[in-house]
Design an enzyme around this catalytic site. Structure first.
Site, PDB file in Angstrom:
ATOM      1  N   ASN A 233       0.869  -1.177   0.000  1.00 43.33           N
ATOM      2  CA  ASN A 233       0.000   0.000   0.000  1.00 43.33           C
ATOM      3  C   ASN A 233       0.906   1.226   0.000  1.00 43.33           C
ATOM      4  O   ASN A 233       1.500   1.550   1.021  1.00 43.33           O
ATOM      5  CB  ASN A 233      -0.895  -0.041   1.257  1.00 43.33           C
ATOM      6  CG  ASN A 233      -1.734   1.209   1.409  1.00 43.33           C
ATOM      7  OD1 ASN A 233      -1.776   2.060   0.515  1.00 43.33           O
ATOM      8  ND2 ASN A 233      -2.405   1.326   2.544  1.00 43.33           N
TER       9      ASN A 233
ATOM     10  N   LYS B  89       0.101   4.201  -0.180  1.00 42.99           N
ATOM     11  CA  LYS B  89      -0.546   5.374   0.444  1.00 42.99           C
ATOM     12  C   LYS B  89      -0.333   6.600  -0.466  1.00 42.99           C
ATOM     13  O   LYS B  89      -0.288   6.434  -1.682  1.00 42.99           O
ATOM     14  CB  LYS B  89      -0.030   5.573   1.878  1.00 42.99           C
ATOM     15  CG  LYS B  89      -0.190   4.279   2.689  1.00 42.99           C
ATOM     16  CD  LYS B  89      -0.004   4.438   4.168  1.00 42.99           C
ATOM     17  CE  LYS B  89      -0.181   3.079   4.850  1.00 42.99           C
ATOM     18  NZ  LYS B  89      -0.126   3.154   6.307  1.00 42.99           N
TER      19      LYS B  89
ATOM     20  N   HIS C 122      -9.482   0.871   5.037  1.00 46.88           N
ATOM     21  CA  HIS C 122      -8.212   1.093   5.730  1.00 46.88           C
ATOM     22  C   HIS C 122      -8.450   2.023   6.923  1.00 46.88           C
ATOM     23  O   HIS C 122      -9.271   2.944   6.841  1.00 46.88           O
ATOM     24  CB  HIS C 122      -7.184   1.703   4.768  1.00 46.88           C
ATOM     25  CG  HIS C 122      -5.801   1.686   5.327  1.00 46.88           C
ATOM     26  ND1 HIS C 122      -5.367   2.617   6.255  1.00 46.88           N
ATOM     27  CD2 HIS C 122      -4.763   0.833   5.139  1.00 46.88           C
ATOM     28  CE1 HIS C 122      -4.120   2.334   6.589  1.00 46.88           C
ATOM     29  NE2 HIS C 122      -3.731   1.257   5.930  1.00 46.88           N
TER      30      HIS C 122
ATOM     31  N   GLU D 281      -6.876   4.446   7.999  1.00 48.15           N
ATOM     32  CA  GLU D 281      -6.687   5.879   7.712  1.00 48.15           C
ATOM     33  C   GLU D 281      -7.929   6.459   7.045  1.00 48.15           C
ATOM     34  O   GLU D 281      -8.261   7.627   7.250  1.00 48.15           O
ATOM     35  CB  GLU D 281      -5.428   6.069   6.844  1.00 48.15           C
ATOM     36  CG  GLU D 281      -4.160   5.836   7.666  1.00 48.15           C
ATOM     37  CD  GLU D 281      -2.973   5.304   6.890  1.00 48.15           C
ATOM     38  OE1 GLU D 281      -2.970   5.337   5.635  1.00 48.15           O
ATOM     39  OE2 GLU D 281      -2.017   4.808   7.536  1.00 48.15           O
TER      40      GLU D 281
ATOM     41  N   GLU E  42      -5.121  -5.187  10.500  1.00 49.06           N
ATOM     42  CA  GLU E  42      -4.120  -4.141  10.720  1.00 49.06           C
ATOM     43  C   GLU E  42      -4.425  -3.432  12.035  1.00 49.06           C
ATOM     44  O   GLU E  42      -5.264  -2.520  12.064  1.00 49.06           O
ATOM     45  CB  GLU E  42      -4.165  -3.111   9.577  1.00 49.06           C
ATOM     46  CG  GLU E  42      -3.818  -3.675   8.225  1.00 49.06           C
ATOM     47  CD  GLU E  42      -3.249  -2.608   7.292  1.00 49.06           C
ATOM     48  OE1 GLU E  42      -2.177  -2.857   6.732  1.00 49.06           O
ATOM     49  OE2 GLU E  42      -3.841  -1.532   7.149  1.00 49.06           O
TER      50      GLU E  42
ATOM     51  N   GLY F 192       2.673   2.191  10.875  1.00 50.95           N
ATOM     52  CA  GLY F 192       3.605   3.309  10.750  1.00 50.95           C
ATOM     53  C   GLY F 192       4.294   3.694  12.058  1.00 50.95           C
ATOM     54  O   GLY F 192       4.930   4.735  12.151  1.00 50.95           O
TER      55      GLY F 192
ATOM     56  N   SER G 142       3.708  -2.185  10.375  1.00 54.19           N
ATOM     57  CA  SER G 142       5.153  -2.228  10.607  1.00 54.19           C
ATOM     58  C   SER G 142       5.774  -3.577  10.258  1.00 54.19           C
ATOM     59  O   SER G 142       6.713  -4.031  10.919  1.00 54.19           O
ATOM     60  CB  SER G 142       5.496  -1.828  12.057  1.00 54.19           C
ATOM     61  OG  SER G 142       5.067  -0.507  12.308  1.00 54.19           O
TER      62      SER G 142
HETATM   63  P1  13P Z   1       3.178   0.280   7.691  1.00 55.99           P
HETATM   64  O1  13P Z   1       3.684  -0.992   7.076  1.00 55.99           O
HETATM   65  O2  13P Z   1       3.881   1.509   7.191  1.00 55.99           O
HETATM   66  O3  13P Z   1       3.073   0.203   9.173  1.00 55.99           O
HETATM   67  O4  13P Z   1       1.658   0.463   7.139  1.00 55.99           O
HETATM   68  C1  13P Z   1       0.794  -0.608   7.200  1.00 55.99           C
HETATM   69  C2  13P Z   1      -0.429  -0.251   6.446  1.00 55.99           C
HETATM   70  O5  13P Z   1      -1.180   0.627   6.838  1.00 55.99           O
HETATM   71  C3  13P Z   1      -0.682  -0.960   5.189  1.00 55.99           C
HETATM   72  O6  13P Z   1      -1.965  -0.719   4.721  1.00 55.99           O
END
Ligand code: 13P
Length: 256
Positions: free
Chosen positions: A9, A11, A98, A100, A170, A176, A216
Site C-alpha cells: 500500500n 498510500k 483502511h 486511515e 491491521e 507506521g 510495521s
Molecule cells: P506500515 O507498514 O507503514 O506500518 O503500514 C501498514 C499499512 O497501513 C498498510 O496498509
C-alpha cells in the site's frame, strides 16, 4: 487451499515517474528472485494505475490494486473514483476500510458495506481492512471491535461473494509506528477471524480465506509473522516503497 499474498500500500507517496521506476524495479527483482506461487499486489495512488497496468506483461506475477473507491457506480461526486473506473484502468483489487480512511475520512461500517457491494459487482476483489486502536487493545474490547467491523460491513454478503474477499488485520497501533504486533498477538486475531467466518458461513470458506497482517511489517519480522498458521501474508505500507525490502518480504512467504 488458500492463497498467500503480499500487497503493498503505497498510500499517498510517489510521483508518477518515481512510481513507474519503483514498479519496474519490483517487477525485475520478482522475475530474478521469486519462484513461489504467492500473489503480489501493488496498490499505488489512483493516477498511477493505468500507466502501471500498461507495463504489465502476460504471465507477470504482479497485479494492481487501488486504495479506495466510492460506493456509487457513477454520478455527481466531484473528486471521487468508482469501482468500474478502477476495473477499466486495470485494478484487480481495491483496499476497502483502511484505518486511515476510517479515521481521516469518517468511513463507517455501513459505508464500507456499500463499497464492498459495488466493488464485487465490478469484478474486483476487496482487500478489506479491520483492526483495533491502541485504546481498544488496552481496554480489552478488541475482540468485539473486530467482530463488529467484520459483521457490520461484510456479513451481509452471500457466501460466493464473501469468498472473494481478502481480509487484512491491521492493528491501528502498529501502523507506521514501528510497533509490530507479536506473531502470537496477530495469530490470535487471525484465528478469531476464521472462527467468526466459520460460524457465519462455514468451516471450508473460513479455511480458504486469505488473511493478511499489516502494521510495521518489514524484512526482519516478516518470516516470523508469516510462519503463524493463520497468517497468509502481509499488507505492507512503508516497506513497500523500497523494492529491495518489499521483495524480501515477498520472499519470506516462500518459506511458508
Ligand atoms: P506500515 O507498514 O507503514 O506500518 O503500514 C501498514 C499499512 O497501513 C498498510 O496498509
Amino acid at each position: 487451499m488458500r492463497k498467500s499474498i503480499v500487497a503493498g500500500n503505497w498510500k499517498m507517496n510517489m510521483g508518477l515517474k518515481e512510481g513507474i521506476a519503483l514498479f519496474s524495479e519490483i517487477s525485475e527483482l520478482l522475475k530474478e528472485e521469486v519462484n513461489g506461487d504467492q500473489g503480489v499486489i501493488v496498490c499505488p495512488p489512483f493516477i498511477h494505475i493505468s500507466s502501471l497496468a500498461q507495463s504489465l506483461e502476460s504471465g507477470d506475477k504482479l497485479q494492481l490494486g487501488a486504495q479506495n473507491c466510492h460506493q456509487s457506480d457513477s454520478g455527481a461526486f466531484t473528486g471521487e473514483v468508482s469501482a468500474s473506473m478502477l476495473a477499466s484502468a486495470g485494478a484487480a483489487y481495491v483496499i476497502i476500510g483502511h484505518s486511515e480512511r476510517r479515521l481521516y475520512f469518517s468511513e463507517l461500517n455501513p459505508d464500507l458495506a456499500k463499497k464492498l457491494d459495488v466493488v464485487l459487482k465490478n469484478g474486483i476483489a476487496p482487500i478489506f481492512c479491520i483492526g483495533e486502536t491502541l485504546e481498544q487493545r488496552n481496554d480489552g474490547s478488541y475482540f468485539e471491535v473486530i467482530k463488529s467491523q467484520l459483521s457490520e460491513a461484510a456479513f451481509h454478503l452471500a457466501e460466493a461473494d464473501f469468498s472473494k474477499l481478502v481480509i487484512a488485520y491491521e492493528p491501528v497501533w502498529a501502523i507506521g509506528t514501528g510497533l509490530t504486533a507479536s506473531p502470537e498477538q496477530a495469530q490470535e486475531i487471525h484465528s478469531y477471524i476464521r472462527t467468526l467466518v466459520a460460524e457465519k458461513y462455514n468451516q471450508s470458506l473460513a479455511n480458504d480465506l486469505t488473511i493478511l497482517y499489516g502494521g510495521s511489517c518489514n524484512p526482519k519480522n516478516a518470516s516470523e509473522l508469516f510462519a503463524q498458521p493463520d497468517i497468509d501474508g502481509g499488507l505492507i505500507g512503508g516497506a513497500s516503497l523500497k523494492a529491495r525490502d518489499f521483495v524480501d518480504i515477498i520472499k519470506a512467504l516462500d518459506q511458508k
